[in-house]
Structure formats: C-alpha cells, structure tokens
Scaffold this motif. Structure first.
Motif, PDB file in Angstrom:
ATOM      1  N   ILE A 175       0.946  -1.187   0.087  1.00 46.44           N
ATOM      2  CA  ILE A 175      -0.413   0.074  -0.161  1.00 46.44           C
ATOM      3  C   ILE A 175       0.791   1.245  -0.033  1.00 46.44           C
ATOM      4  CG2 ILE A 175      -1.457   0.960   1.466  1.00 46.44           C
ATOM      5  CD1 ILE A 175      -2.868  -1.032   2.413  1.00 46.44           C
ATOM      6  N   ALA A 176       1.657   1.226   1.145  1.00 53.54           N
ATOM      7  CA  ALA A 176       3.078   2.354   1.052  1.00 53.54           C
ATOM      8  C   ALA A 176       3.617   2.681  -0.144  1.00 53.54           C
ATOM      9  CB  ALA A 176       3.733   1.966   2.309  1.00 53.54           C
ATOM     10  N   SER A 177       3.691   1.435  -0.605  1.00 57.18           N
ATOM     11  CA  SER A 177       4.894   1.562  -2.128  1.00 57.18           C
ATOM     12  C   SER A 177       4.211   1.750  -3.540  1.00 57.18           C
ATOM     13  CB  SER A 177       5.544   0.919  -2.602  1.00 57.18           C
ATOM     14  OG  SER A 177       4.828  -0.618  -2.833  1.00 57.18           O
ATOM     15  N   SER A 178       2.724   1.595  -3.454  1.00 51.04           N
ATOM     16  CA  SER A 178       2.052   1.948  -4.655  1.00 51.04           C
ATOM     17  C   SER A 178       1.791   3.415  -4.405  1.00 51.04           C
ATOM     18  CB  SER A 178       0.472   1.193  -4.569  1.00 51.04           C
ATOM     19  OG  SER A 178      -0.332   1.659  -5.597  1.00 51.04           O
ATOM     20  N   ARG A 179       0.828   4.144  -2.828  1.00 43.38           N
ATOM     21  CA  ARG A 179       0.371   4.982  -2.896  1.00 43.38           C
ATOM     22  C   ARG A 179       1.480   5.778  -3.053  1.00 43.38           C
ATOM     23  NH1 ARG A 179      -1.161   5.071   2.757  1.00 43.38           N
ATOM     24  NH2 ARG A 179      -2.375   4.546   2.053  1.00 43.38           N
ATOM     25  N   THR A 180       2.586   6.485  -3.104  1.00 46.24           N
ATOM     26  CA  THR A 180       4.019   6.884  -3.368  1.00 46.24           C
ATOM     27  C   THR A 180       4.523   6.994  -4.389  1.00 46.24           C
ATOM     28  OG1 THR A 180       5.258   6.398  -1.174  1.00 46.24           O
ATOM     29  CG2 THR A 180       6.955   7.226  -2.290  1.00 46.24           C
ATOM     30  N   ALA A 181       4.126   5.353  -5.217  1.00 53.45           N
ATOM     31  CA  ALA A 181       4.698   5.945  -6.900  1.00 53.45           C
ATOM     32  C   ALA A 181       3.767   6.864  -7.459  1.00 53.45           C
ATOM     33  CB  ALA A 181       4.583   4.130  -7.535  1.00 53.45           C
ATOM     34  N   ARG A 182       1.857   6.417  -6.903  1.00 62.15           N
ATOM     35  CA  ARG A 182       1.271   7.228  -7.944  1.00 62.15           C
ATOM     36  C   ARG A 182       1.544   8.826  -7.279  1.00 62.15           C
ATOM     37  NH1 ARG A 182      -4.772   6.014  -8.728  1.00 62.15           N
ATOM     38  NH2 ARG A 182      -5.370   7.989  -9.406  1.00 62.15           N
ATOM     39  N   GLU A 183       1.792   9.010  -6.578  1.00 59.95           N
ATOM     40  CA  GLU A 183       2.162  10.932  -6.160  1.00 59.95           C
ATOM     41  C   GLU A 183       3.172  10.833  -7.047  1.00 59.95           C
ATOM     42  OE1 GLU A 183       0.712  12.850  -4.173  1.00 59.95           O
ATOM     43  OE2 GLU A 183      -0.701  11.043  -3.288  1.00 59.95           O
ATOM     44  N   ALA A 184       3.961   9.602  -7.539  1.00 61.82           N
ATOM     45  CA  ALA A 184       5.356  10.531  -8.363  1.00 61.82           C
ATOM     46  C   ALA A 184       4.625  10.763  -9.736  1.00 61.82           C
ATOM     47  CB  ALA A 184       6.076   9.607  -8.662  1.00 61.82           C
ATOM     48  N   LEU A 185       3.586   9.765 -10.151  1.00 65.05           N
ATOM     49  CA  LEU A 185       2.782  10.087 -11.633  1.00 65.05           C
ATOM     50  C   LEU A 185       1.730  11.371 -11.855  1.00 65.05           C
ATOM     51  CD1 LEU A 185       2.007   6.206 -11.764  1.00 65.05           C
ATOM     52  CD2 LEU A 185       3.780   7.749 -12.236  1.00 65.05           C
ATOM     53  N   VAL A 186       1.240  11.594 -10.321  1.00 66.56           N
ATOM     54  CA  VAL A 186       0.277  13.221 -10.240  1.00 66.56           C
ATOM     55  C   VAL A 186       1.728  14.270 -10.914  1.00 66.56           C
ATOM     56  CG1 VAL A 186      -0.897  14.168  -8.540  1.00 66.56           C
ATOM     57  CG2 VAL A 186      -1.373  11.912  -8.846  1.00 66.56           C
ATOM     58  N   ARG A 187       2.695  14.005  -9.749  1.00 67.33           N
ATOM     59  CA  ARG A 187       3.602  14.948  -9.684  1.00 67.33           C
ATOM     60  C   ARG A 187       4.162  15.669 -11.384  1.00 67.33           C
ATOM     61  NH1 ARG A 187       6.434  13.387  -5.527  1.00 67.33           N
ATOM     62  NH2 ARG A 187       7.934  12.337  -6.671  1.00 67.33           N
ATOM     63  N   TYR A 188       4.259  14.289 -11.763  1.00 70.87           N
ATOM     64  CA  TYR A 188       5.181  14.007 -12.990  1.00 70.87           C
ATOM     65  C   TYR A 188       3.690  14.564 -14.142  1.00 70.87           C
ATOM     66  CZ  TYR A 188       9.409  13.709 -12.436  1.00 70.87           C
ATOM     67  OH  TYR A 188      10.838  14.017 -11.725  1.00 70.87           O
ATOM     68  N   GLY A 189       2.403  15.126 -13.880  1.00 66.06           N
ATOM     69  CA  GLY A 189       1.241  15.012 -14.999  1.00 66.06           C
ATOM     70  C   GLY A 189       1.125  14.317 -15.688  1.00 66.06           C
ATOM     71  N   LEU A 190       0.774  12.687 -14.467  1.00 65.87           N
ATOM     72  CA  LEU A 190       0.327  11.624 -15.850  1.00 65.87           C
ATOM     73  C   LEU A 190      -0.442  11.001 -15.353  1.00 65.87           C
ATOM     74  CD1 LEU A 190       3.778  10.029 -16.249  1.00 65.87           C
ATOM     75  CD2 LEU A 190       2.678  10.952 -17.918  1.00 65.87           C
ATOM     76  N   THR A 191      -1.304  11.086 -14.429  1.00 70.54           N
ATOM     77  CA  THR A 191      -2.563  11.227 -14.097  1.00 70.54           C
ATOM     78  C   THR A 191      -3.040  11.959 -12.679  1.00 70.54           C
ATOM     79  OG1 THR A 191      -4.107   9.609 -12.985  1.00 70.54           O
ATOM     80  CG2 THR A 191      -1.689   9.541 -12.084  1.00 70.54           C
ATOM     81  N   ASN A 192      -4.181  12.032 -12.419  1.00 68.75           N
ATOM     82  CA  ASN A 192      -4.548  12.621 -11.333  1.00 68.75           C
ATOM     83  C   ASN A 192      -5.676  12.220 -10.082  1.00 68.75           C
ATOM     84  OD1 ASN A 192      -7.398  12.345 -11.093  1.00 68.75           O
ATOM     85  ND2 ASN A 192      -7.187  14.204 -13.538  1.00 68.75           N
ATOM     86  N   HIS A 193      -5.597  12.709  -9.034  1.00 62.76           N
ATOM     87  CA  HIS A 193      -6.160  11.463  -7.489  1.00 62.76           C
ATOM     88  C   HIS A 193      -7.577  10.857  -7.902  1.00 62.76           C
ATOM     89  CE1 HIS A 193      -2.695  12.618  -5.034  1.00 62.76           C
ATOM     90  NE2 HIS A 193      -2.766  14.219  -5.320  1.00 62.76           N
ATOM     91  N   ARG A 194      -8.296  11.684  -9.021  1.00 61.29           N
ATOM     92  CA  ARG A 194      -9.292  11.001  -9.085  1.00 61.29           C
ATOM     93  C   ARG A 194      -9.436   9.906 -10.186  1.00 61.29           C
ATOM     94  NH1 ARG A 194      -9.638  16.697 -10.452  1.00 61.29           N
ATOM     95  NH2 ARG A 194      -9.900  15.587 -12.725  1.00 61.29           N
ATOM     96  N   LYS A 195      -8.833  10.024 -11.206  1.00 61.86           N
ATOM     97  CA  LYS A 195      -8.072   8.536 -12.129  1.00 61.86           C
ATOM     98  C   LYS A 195      -8.381   7.112 -11.029  1.00 61.86           C
ATOM     99  CE  LYS A 195      -7.342  11.352 -16.070  1.00 61.86           C
ATOM    100  NZ  LYS A 195      -7.060  11.794 -17.338  1.00 61.86           N
TER     101      LYS A 195
END
Length: 139
Positions: free
Chosen positions: A19-39
């Motif tokens: 859970i923690a690693s997935s959350r951290t990785a997803r935050e990076a994808l948001v930070r780089y504009g590849l997704t957002n928190h809603r998707k």
C-alpha cells in the motif's frame, strides 16, 4: 477509444506491491502529470513514460535489513520504497540471495559482490533466460 489499464494493477505489475509503495509511486505519477488523484485508470499509451518515471525516481527493496542496506548503496539518489519480497530489486524474494550476506559470499574486505538475478518481468527486460551480472561495491 484509447485502451486503459487500472493504475493499481499497473503499479503492482511494476513491483509497487504494498500500500505504501503504491501510494508513493502514484504520487510521483501525479507530480509528473501522468494522472491525477481522481482517476482509476491510465491510458496504455502512457505506459512507457510511467515506467521511465518509476525507474528514475524509485529503488525497490524488501524490508530485509540486508536488502535495505544494498538499496542505500545502489539507489544513486532514488527514493527507496519498501515492497514485498518478490518485487525486491536486490533479492527478488529469494532467501538464498539474502543469505549471501552471511557466510558463503557477500561482504569481504569492506565490499560485497552483488550477483543480479535474471529478470522477472517487473518493468525490466524480461525476455529470454536473463543474464547474471557481477557488481563490486565498496561498503
């Protein structure tokens, strides 16, 4: 219509399987504009950029102290994320590789030899049987 993939499944496939690693990785994808928190899904056409970001930003190591130590030595500025053993870039979940820290190999004269295991399809080239590489690292 573009084909989409669940973000959680993609991250698990890439080795971010806690859970923690997935959350951290997803935050990076948001930070780089590849997704957002809603998707919940991501376009398949973005997969190469996603893998590039994850490889550049993170080093995956299980919670074994040996693997965490090797991670510190090899991360080269990347953030170390703790993952389940099968996604560990050091041992790949193999206890025998972790055991190299003890008697049979591992640390000698202030350095250790890391034998990289054949790839397992965790975002690395998983074609063929893989190769074994030797890497000397001073400790």
């Amino acid at each position: 219509m573009a084909q989409d993939m669940p973000i959680g499944a993609l991250l698990a496939e890439e080795g971010f399987n806690t859970i923690a690693s997935s959350r951290t990785a997803r935050e990076a994808l948001v930070r780089y504009g590849l997704t957002n928190h809603r998707k919940k899904n991501i376009a398949v056409k973005k997969l190469s950029r996603v893998r590039e970001v994850l490889t550049r930003e993170f080093y995956r190591a299980c919670d074994d102290p040996w693997c965490q130590t090797v991670g510190v030595l090899e991360a080269e500025g990347r953030e170390i994320v703790t993952v389940a053993g099968d996604a560990c870039q050091v041992c790949g979940g193999e206890e025998t590789l972790r055991g190299a820290q003890g008697g049979g190999g591992g640390v000698e004269n202030g350095s250790y030899t890391k034998l990289e295991t054949p790839t397992r399809g965790l975002g690395r080239d998983s074609g063929g049987a893989g190769t074994v590489k030797e890497k000397k690292i001073a400790t």
